[in-house]
Design an enzyme around this catalytic site. Structure first.
Site, PDB file in Angstrom:
ATOM      1  N   LYS A 263      -1.895   2.120   4.605  1.00 48.49           N
ATOM      2  CA  LYS A 263      -2.063   0.974   5.488  1.00 48.49           C
ATOM      3  C   LYS A 263      -2.896   1.357   6.699  1.00 48.49           C
ATOM      4  CE  LYS A 263       2.423  -1.320   4.709  1.00 48.49           C
ATOM      5  NZ  LYS A 263       1.939  -2.643   4.308  1.00 48.49           N
ATOM      6  N   ARG A 338       8.158  -4.743  -4.515  1.00 44.90           N
ATOM      7  CA  ARG A 338       8.488  -5.443  -5.759  1.00 44.90           C
ATOM      8  C   ARG A 338       8.992  -4.480  -6.829  1.00 44.90           C
ATOM      9  NH1 ARG A 338       2.575  -7.798  -5.922  1.00 44.90           N
ATOM     10  NH2 ARG A 338       3.085  -7.639  -3.713  1.00 44.90           N
TER      11      ARG A 338
END
Length: 486
Positions: A263, A338
């Site tokens: 990130k 997820r």
């Protein structure tokens, strides 16, 4: 809670008091004017006639505040206006260094006192943090809020306090940094909270997670020097009204660097301690349910790890075999939440649940769609169940916006070499993430809540404050109350 909520038969002489008045009030009721001079009554009446919503009288030794109900089209909006009035009132009480205040409800809204107290208490929340300078660690001035007479019963006040303790537990967990709350410490904190509230916690360690072949959780953990955990929280009171349990699943990524798909920072990685807000909400909800002895059997699942690029970190192009047996091609290691959730949702099948609800700070797409004002909801549950959860969201102002899970979105997560990819297209990322999770649902109704927007605020906003908000706890508690009332 640092702020005590209490019931009082009456307010003592020269006490600081708050009077909640009906919308449109221009004259003070006798109960609010008894010890005021004629000049003071005239001042308040003039202020009310001028449509002021919060009127303050400073008697130097004590204070009187008059809060006027807002006129709104729905009960939920009226309730939210009262919470926000509590936030505004807290600012004045803090400025005047008021230590204790007594609330009288003189309006037609029976819950007005509780709602104002809720806004006060949520505003009063303060994360203790790790400051060592005594000057910066001053104790809050306001320490006690008493509701007078019929403003609220002792039972309703105790219930509100139990609920707020759950919210503040979630906030505390979200606000803690990684070096104070890794996956093991998160599981331990959840278990300690269960000991206080009354729910049980079973913590699965690395060998047990490996034995269960939770390929998603294990893959995300590969780059970490610290082991993962999988916490199973259970509240099963005697006389529970549901035969099949409700299961709550919360994403527990205690810090997300993005892994090898690193990130950017600032304004992305630097606040990723909040990526376990879903798991925190599950813990907070179980705490509130147990503390208030709500007669429902509810199970919480919190898979936890951090996501780092070190060591044997999983890489784009890897293929994982999940707990369900499905294979997943990793297109981006920053789509890690997820993977944890998928294993937990597959594991949830063993409970033959009435309903499964997962909560996760899952996608930036949900933030772009809704900002911090709402969470995205999707799922396979019956429309009536989805509607009930939506109504609960409006009641507590943790609003939900439902998005579709049309078959066409399955094309977004196709893989050439595995059953599915962990990354969708650039568009509708919150939907493709939910579509990914849907593949791991089997035999039970399910709702997915993407709370990425409202779970953590970088600037203070009314009673939600700054930092972790505890989003999800009040929503789910209200939903379960509606379930009981159905």
């Amino acid at each position: 809670m640092s702020l005590v909520l209490a019931h009082a038969a009456s307010a003592p002489e020269r006490a600081s008091q708050v009077f909640i008045l009906s919308h449109g009030s221009t004259e003070l009721p006798a109960a609010a004017a008894g010890d005021l001079s004629a000049e003071a009554r005239q001042y308040v009446s003039a202020s009310l006639a001028d449509d002021q919503k919060l009127v303050h009288l400073n008697h130097f030794s004590h204070h009187h505040y008059f809060v006027v109900l807002a006129q709104k089209p729905t009960p939920g909006q009226v309730a939210e206006a009262l919470r926000r009035s509590g936030h505004t009132l807290h600012g004045q009480l803090k400025a005047e260094k008021v230590a204790e205040v007594f609330i009288h409800n003189l309006s037609e809204n029976a819950d007005a006192g509780l709602l104002l107290a809720e806004g006060l208490a949520m505003t009063a929340y303060h994360f203790e943090g790790y400051k060592t300078d005594e000057k910066s660690r001053k104790a809050p001035t306001l320490t006690k809020v008493s509701l007078v007479g019929e403003a609220a019963s002792e039972a309703r006040l105790a219930e509100l306090e139990g609920l707020l303790q759950g919210v503040f537990l979630a906030r505390d967990l979200v606000n803690a940094p990684l070096n104070k709350l890794n996956a093991v410490q998160l599981a331990e904190r959840i278990a300690e909270a269960g000991d206080r509230a009354g729910y049980t916690t079973d913590i699965l360690d690395l060998p047990k997670i490996e034995a269960l072949r939770m390929g998603g959780l294990l893959a995300v953990n590969l780059g970490s020097p610290e082991p993962p955990t999988f916490s199973i929280l259970e509240w099963k009171p005697e006389g529970a009204r549901n035969e099949k349990p409700y299961v709550l699943v919360g994403k527990g990524v205690v810090f997300d660097t993005g892994g090898l798909s690193l990130k950017p920072t600032p304004n992305s990685m630097d606040m990723m301690k909040c990526d376990m807000a879903g798991g925190a909400a599950v813990a907070g909800t179980l705490f509130a349910l147990a503390k208030n002895n709500v007669p429902l059997h509810v199970i919480g699942l919190v898979p936890a790890t951090d996501n780092r690029p070190g060591g044997l970190a999983y890489a784009p192009g890897d293929v994982l075999t999940m707990h369900s047996g499905l294979t997943v091609e990793v297109k981006n290691t920053d789509a890690e939440g997820r993977l944890l959730l998928a294993d937990a949702l597959s594991f949830a099948k063993k409970y033959e649940p009435e309903l499964v609800i997962d909560l996760a700070t899952l996608t930036g797409a949900a933030v772009r769609a809704l900002a911090t004002e709402a969470s995205a909801s999707m799922g396979t549950a019956e429309p009536a169940t989805m509607q009930k959860l939506t109504e609960a969201g409006y009641a507590v102002h943790e609003r939900l916006v439902e998005f579709p899970l049309w078959d066409e979105y399955a094309d977004h997560i196709k893989s050439d070499i595995a059953d599915l990819s962990n990354l969708g297209k650039g568009e509708a990322g919150h939907i493709s993430a939910a579509k990914f999770l849907e593949r791991f649902i089997e035999g039970y109704p399910w709702i997915h809540l993407d709370i990425a927007g409202p779970a953590y605020l970088t600037a203070a906003e009314s009673y939600r404050g700054k930092g972790g908000t505890g989003t999800g706890v009040r929503l789910l508690y209200e939903f379960f109350q509606m379930v009981l009332g159905a």
